[in-house]
Design an enzyme around this catalytic site. Structure first.
Site, mmCIF file in Angstrom:
data_model
loop_
_atom_site.group_PDB
_atom_site.id
_atom_site.type_symbol
_atom_site.label_atom_id
_atom_site.label_comp_id
_atom_site.label_asym_id
_atom_site.label_seq_id
_atom_site.Cartn_x
_atom_site.Cartn_y
_atom_site.Cartn_z
ATOM 1 N N CYS A 74 0.862 -1.181 0.000
ATOM 2 C CA CYS A 74 0.000 0.000 0.000
ATOM 3 C C CYS A 74 0.898 1.230 0.000
ATOM 4 O O CYS A 74 1.665 1.440 0.943
ATOM 5 C CB CYS A 74 -0.899 -0.021 1.240
ATOM 6 S SG CYS A 74 -1.921 1.448 1.437
ATOM 7 N N CYS A 201 -5.323 6.149 -3.350
ATOM 8 C CA CYS A 201 -4.607 4.865 -3.347
ATOM 9 C C CYS A 201 -3.222 5.118 -3.927
ATOM 10 O O CYS A 201 -3.098 5.509 -5.089
ATOM 11 C CB CYS A 201 -5.363 3.827 -4.176
ATOM 12 S SG CYS A 201 -4.459 2.272 -4.389
#
Length: 261
Positions: A74, A201
């Protein structure tokens, strides 16, 4: 058990962070992690990270999606755990840490608007180019599609269709929709594991910038997300090899707390 935690967000992508160098949280306690990420019955977050010891590195980043399952890399989470390590006094202006996809470097800068973290991402070594999409792995898999604009665009519905289609239903993929704003881009994301549109994101922004680079020839983009602005720059070696990829943006401490489980 009392769990001390910190909450961080990077352009609206929010995370629960726990200093687990003492090993109190078992890495396979998936039910606890899911509970902590629950926005009604827990702390709430798009994901949770454990900061752990790792030989030869400043720390290990262990990342979980909000469904409690250990996830792939991530980008915004990586930037937030660097800020967390900085506030813990583990690192200063630079750091080297290990995550599920390998080694990462990061640089921390204090500005008048708060901490900015530049995170070096893994090299991208294979890019699938379709008639109307790009598919690449920037630490997590991303399906990138370009649209004319984001006004009234339903990222959740359109993203879920792709994430749940015959190709991706079993393992899932993140889905990014990209529109151009002059030389820069706007990106919206449907994230697997969260199974919803998120405000931002990091790995998706990187995938979107690389895909946009094939259309424009540029290697530097400012990206507008629902939660704020990020910057990506990279070096294109070939259509199948992208190196020296850096993701830069804010990593903001929100609050600390203690939860009794």
């Amino acid at each position: 058990m009392k769990v001390e935690f910190s909450k961080y967000q990077g352009t609206g992508n929010d995370f629960v962070l726990i200093d687990n160098r003492n090993g109190r949280i078992a890495p396979d306690n998936f039910s606890l992690i899911e509970k902590l990420c629950d926005r009604r019955f827990g702390i709430g977050g798009d994901g949770l990270m454990l900061l752990e010891n790792a030989d030869g590195f400043d720390f290990r980043m262990r990342y979980y999606n909000s469904d409690g399952k250990e996830g792939s890399m991530c980008g915004n989470g990586g930037r937030c755990i660097v800020a967390f390590a900085y506030h813990l006094g583990l690192v200063s202006e630079k750091t080297k840490f290990i995550a599920v996809d390998g080694e990462h470097e990061a640089k921390i800068t204090n500005t008048k608007d708060g901490i900015q973290v530049s995170l070096k991402m893994i090299d991208v070594l294979d890019i699938e180019m379709g008639d109307d999409f790009y598919f690449l792995n920037t630490g997590s898999p991303h399906f990138v599609r370009f649209i004319s604009n984001h006004e009234n665009f339903d990222t959740f519905t359109e993203g879920k269709k792709i994430r749940c289609n015959n190709r991706f239903a079993e393992k899932g993929t993140n889905v990014n929709f990209v529109s151009f704003q002059g030389q820069n881009i706007t990106v919206s994301t449907y994230e697997r594991g969260v199974e919803d549109e998120t405000y931002s994101c990091g790995t998706g922004v990187v995938a979107s910038a690389i895909s946009a680079g094939f259309k424009t020839g540029s290697n530097n983009f400012i990206i507008k997300t629902k939660g704020g602005f990020l910057e990506v720059h990279f070096r294109k070696i070939s259509n199948k090899q992208i190196e020296d990829i850096w993701l830069t943006g804010p990593a903001t401490h929100v609050f600390n707390g203690t939860l009794t489980t």
